[in-house]
Design a protein around this motif. Structure first.
Motif, PDB file in Angstrom:
ATOM      1  N   VAL A  28      43.494  57.060  54.696  1.00 52.50           N
ATOM      2  CA  VAL A  28      43.228  55.661  54.331  1.00 52.50           C
ATOM      3  C   VAL A  28      43.769  54.724  55.413  1.00 52.50           C
ATOM      4  N   TRP A  35      43.585  48.462  56.089  1.00 53.85           N
ATOM      5  CA  TRP A  35      44.013  47.956  54.778  1.00 53.85           C
ATOM      6  C   TRP A  35      45.527  48.023  54.576  1.00 53.85           C
ATOM      7  N   LEU A  36      46.160  48.992  55.222  1.00 51.23           N
ATOM      8  CA  LEU A  36      47.572  49.261  54.938  1.00 51.23           C
ATOM      9  C   LEU A  36      48.474  48.722  56.037  1.00 51.23           C
ATOM     10  N   GLN A 104      35.473  53.536  40.811  1.00 50.91           N
ATOM     11  CA  GLN A 104      35.303  54.416  39.636  1.00 50.91           C
ATOM     12  C   GLN A 104      36.472  54.243  38.660  1.00 50.91           C
ATOM     13  N   VAL A 106      39.721  54.206  39.369  1.00 56.24           N
ATOM     14  CA  VAL A 106      40.966  54.905  39.696  1.00 56.24           C
ATOM     15  C   VAL A 106      42.080  53.900  40.042  1.00 56.24           C
ATOM     16  N   GLY A 107      41.753  52.915  40.870  1.00 58.15           N
ATOM     17  CA  GLY A 107      42.763  51.912  41.247  1.00 58.15           C
ATOM     18  C   GLY A 107      43.305  51.199  40.012  1.00 58.15           C
ATOM     19  N   CYS A 108      42.385  50.816  39.148  1.00 57.51           N
ATOM     20  CA  CYS A 108      42.764  50.122  37.913  1.00 57.51           C
ATOM     21  C   CYS A 108      43.694  51.000  37.061  1.00 57.51           C
ATOM     22  N   HIS A 129      52.053  42.846  48.352  1.00 61.03           N
ATOM     23  CA  HIS A 129      51.571  42.156  49.539  1.00 61.03           C
ATOM     24  C   HIS A 129      50.206  42.724  49.894  1.00 61.03           C
ATOM     25  N   ASN A 134      41.550  41.777  52.853  1.00 61.50           N
ATOM     26  CA  ASN A 134      41.313  42.912  51.952  1.00 61.50           C
ATOM     27  C   ASN A 134      40.752  42.422  50.612  1.00 61.50           C
ATOM     28  N   ALA A 137      40.854  44.792  47.409  1.00 59.58           N
ATOM     29  CA  ALA A 137      42.156  44.876  46.741  1.00 59.58           C
ATOM     30  C   ALA A 137      42.468  43.572  46.009  1.00 59.58           C
ATOM     31  N   LEU A 140      40.631  43.502  42.816  1.00 60.13           N
ATOM     32  CA  LEU A 140      41.260  44.382  41.817  1.00 60.13           C
ATOM     33  C   LEU A 140      42.458  43.683  41.182  1.00 60.13           C
ATOM     34  N   TYR A 141      43.327  43.125  42.022  1.00 64.60           N
ATOM     35  CA  TYR A 141      44.548  42.512  41.494  1.00 64.60           C
ATOM     36  C   TYR A 141      44.216  41.293  40.615  1.00 64.60           C
ATOM     37  N   ARG A 143      41.541  40.805  38.937  1.00 66.25           N
ATOM     38  CA  ARG A 143      40.964  41.295  37.673  1.00 66.25           C
ATOM     39  C   ARG A 143      42.052  41.703  36.688  1.00 66.25           C
TER      40      ARG A 143
HETATM   41  C1  LIG Z   1      41.787  48.405  46.640  1.00 69.57           C
HETATM   42  C2  LIG Z   1      41.532  49.788  46.044  1.00 69.57           C
HETATM   43  C3  LIG Z   1      42.879  50.427  45.697  1.00 69.57           C
HETATM   44  C4  LIG Z   1      40.695  49.631  44.761  1.00 69.57           C
HETATM   45  O1  LIG Z   1      40.621  50.913  44.143  1.00 69.57           O
HETATM   46  P1  LIG Z   1      39.362  51.342  43.269  1.00 69.57           P
HETATM   47  O2  LIG Z   1      39.662  52.639  42.647  1.00 69.57           O
HETATM   48  O3  LIG Z   1      38.122  51.244  44.060  1.00 69.57           O
HETATM   49  O4  LIG Z   1      39.353  50.182  42.176  1.00 69.57           O
HETATM   50  P2  LIG Z   1      38.639  50.228  40.746  1.00 69.57           P
HETATM   51  O5  LIG Z   1      37.453  51.115  40.787  1.00 69.57           O
HETATM   52  O6  LIG Z   1      39.658  50.503  39.710  1.00 69.57           O
HETATM   53  O7  LIG Z   1      38.146  48.719  40.650  1.00 69.57           O
HETATM   54  C5  LIG Z   1      38.520  47.884  39.563  1.00 69.57           C
HETATM   55  C6  LIG Z   1      37.920  46.519  39.807  1.00 69.57           C
HETATM   56  O8  LIG Z   1      38.474  45.927  40.985  1.00 69.57           O
HETATM   57  C7  LIG Z   1      37.460  45.141  41.632  1.00 69.57           C
HETATM   58  N1  LIG Z   1      37.089  45.760  42.899  1.00 69.57           N
HETATM   59  C8  LIG Z   1      37.533  46.943  43.395  1.00 69.57           C
HETATM   60  N2  LIG Z   1      36.968  47.185  44.595  1.00 69.57           N
HETATM   61  C9  LIG Z   1      36.144  46.143  44.856  1.00 69.57           C
HETATM   62  C10 LIG Z   1      35.278  45.817  45.926  1.00 69.57           C
HETATM   63  N3  LIG Z   1      35.124  46.634  46.990  1.00 69.57           N
HETATM   64  N4  LIG Z   1      34.591  44.658  45.886  1.00 69.57           N
HETATM   65  C11 LIG Z   1      34.716  43.833  44.821  1.00 69.57           C
HETATM   66  N5  LIG Z   1      35.515  44.092  43.753  1.00 69.57           N
HETATM   67  C12 LIG Z   1      36.218  45.224  43.777  1.00 69.57           C
HETATM   68  C13 LIG Z   1      36.262  45.157  40.689  1.00 69.57           C
HETATM   69  O9  LIG Z   1      36.451  44.113  39.741  1.00 69.57           O
HETATM   70  C14 LIG Z   1      36.423  46.516  40.041  1.00 69.57           C
HETATM   71  O10 LIG Z   1      35.740  46.631  38.818  1.00 69.57           O
HETATM   72  P3  LIG Z   1      34.174  47.078  38.822  1.00 69.57           P
HETATM   73  O11 LIG Z   1      34.045  48.289  39.696  1.00 69.57           O
HETATM   74  O12 LIG Z   1      33.899  47.335  37.362  1.00 69.57           O
HETATM   75  O13 LIG Z   1      33.400  45.904  39.368  1.00 69.57           O
HETATM   76  C15 LIG Z   1      40.724  50.676  47.041  1.00 69.57           C
HETATM   77  O14 LIG Z   1      39.604  49.950  47.472  1.00 69.57           O
HETATM   78  C16 LIG Z   1      41.517  51.150  48.236  1.00 69.57           C
HETATM   79  O15 LIG Z   1      42.292  52.100  48.153  1.00 69.57           O
HETATM   80  N6  LIG Z   1      41.343  50.493  49.392  1.00 69.57           N
HETATM   81  C17 LIG Z   1      42.012  50.937  50.626  1.00 69.57           C
HETATM   82  C18 LIG Z   1      43.523  50.838  50.526  1.00 69.57           C
HETATM   83  C19 LIG Z   1      43.950  49.468  50.084  1.00 69.57           C
HETATM   84  O16 LIG Z   1      43.353  48.468  50.424  1.00 69.57           O
HETATM   85  N7  LIG Z   1      45.051  49.426  49.323  1.00 69.57           N
HETATM   86  C20 LIG Z   1      45.605  48.174  48.865  1.00 69.57           C
HETATM   87  C21 LIG Z   1      46.495  47.615  49.909  1.00 69.57           C
HETATM   88  S1  LIG Z   1      47.212  46.049  49.389  1.00 69.57           S
END
Ligand SMILES: CC(C)(COP(=O)(O)OP(=O)(O)OC[C@H]1O[C@@H](n2cnc3c(N)ncnc32)[C@H](O)[C@@H]1OP(=O)(O)O)[C@@H](O)C(=O)NCCC(=O)NCCS
Length: 179
Positions: A28, A35-36, A104, A106-108, A129, A134, A137, A140-141, A143
């Motif tokens: 990642v 992203w990180l 899917q 997972v993040g949630c 942070h 991004n 992310a 997600l937060y 939401r």
């Molecule tokens: C950010 C991250 C953790 C989200 O994980 P994820 O498993 O895809 O998130 P979820 O599937 O649980 O998403 C939940 C909600 O968040 C929002 N969301 C997540 N990804 C999104 C995207 N690419 N665009 C818009 N909304 C998004 C949506 O509301 C989503 O709900 P929905 O799919 O029903 O529309 C993932 O994209 C990731 O790992 N990114 C790279 C590493 C990173 O950025 N980490 C955070 C550093 S601060």
């Protein structure tokens, strides 16, 4: 208790997860989206294992993993209580999901696991942070109810450059006890 979501099972990390977690983090971290905070370097599997052992039953830190059906680790969330004596009710977290398993839930699910743990150990504020670029992310937060608390300018060095980060936080309610 492990929490199932369709794409993976969410559970506390075990020391044996170290190699899989290092591989996930390095993959990642190497994504072009940057992203990180860390770039493609990450701690070694041995250091990761030591860290996982240390946090295993700690009231001050936790690591959660998302394990796919085949046993592959496809998500990670780390959360740690603030060390300052005036803010033991605050914890900072970081989350990542493998590109193959995003959108899917997972993040949630990992964030929900962190919030449950935080309540159990007397933490009433979760903060994080995130880079301003991004948007996934941040979505997600938002939401999950996290609010923007501000922008820390030129706060970290990433790949030799000073970068800004957005501070976001969620108040969980309850008392401000140290747990
Ligand atoms: C950010 C991250 C953790 C989200 O994980 P994820 O498993 O895809 O998130 P979820 O599937 O649980 O998403 C939940 C909600 O968040 C929002 N969301 C997540 N990804 C999104 C995207 N690419 N665009 C818009 N909304 C998004 C949506 O509301 C989503 O709900 P929905 O799919 O029903 O529309 C993932 O994209 C990731 O790992 N990114 C790279 C590493 C990173 O950025 N980490 C955070 C550093 S601060």
């Amino acid at each position: 208790m492990p929490v199932p979501v369709p794409a993976a099972t969410i559970r506390r990390a075990a020391p044996g997860d170290a190699a899989g977690l290092v591989e996930l983090a390095r993959t990642v971290a190497a994504e072009p989206g940057a992203w990180l905070l860390t770039d493609a370097t990450w701690r070694s599997a041995a250091d990761e294992r030591r860290y996982l052992l240390a946090v295993r039953s700690s009231p001050d830190a936790a690591v959660f993993v998302a394990e796919a059906a085949g046993g592959e680790l496809v998500g990670r969330l780390s959360v740690a209580r603030d060390q300052h004596p005036s803010s033991p009710h605050v914890a900072d977290l970081g989350v990542m999901v493998a590109a193959s398993h995003r959108r899917q839930g997972v993040g949630c699910a990992l964030m929900d696991a962190a919030a449950c743990w935080a309540r159990e150990v007397g933490i009433s504020k979760l903060e994080l942070h995130v880079f301003p670029h991004n948007l996934a992310a941040i979505a997600l937060y938002e939401r999950l109810g996290y609010e923007h608390e501000g922008l820390r300018r030129a706060h970290y060095v990433r790949a030799g450059e000073l970068v800004d980060v957005v501070v976001m936080a969620l108040l969980l309610g309850g008392s401000a006890s140290a747990g």
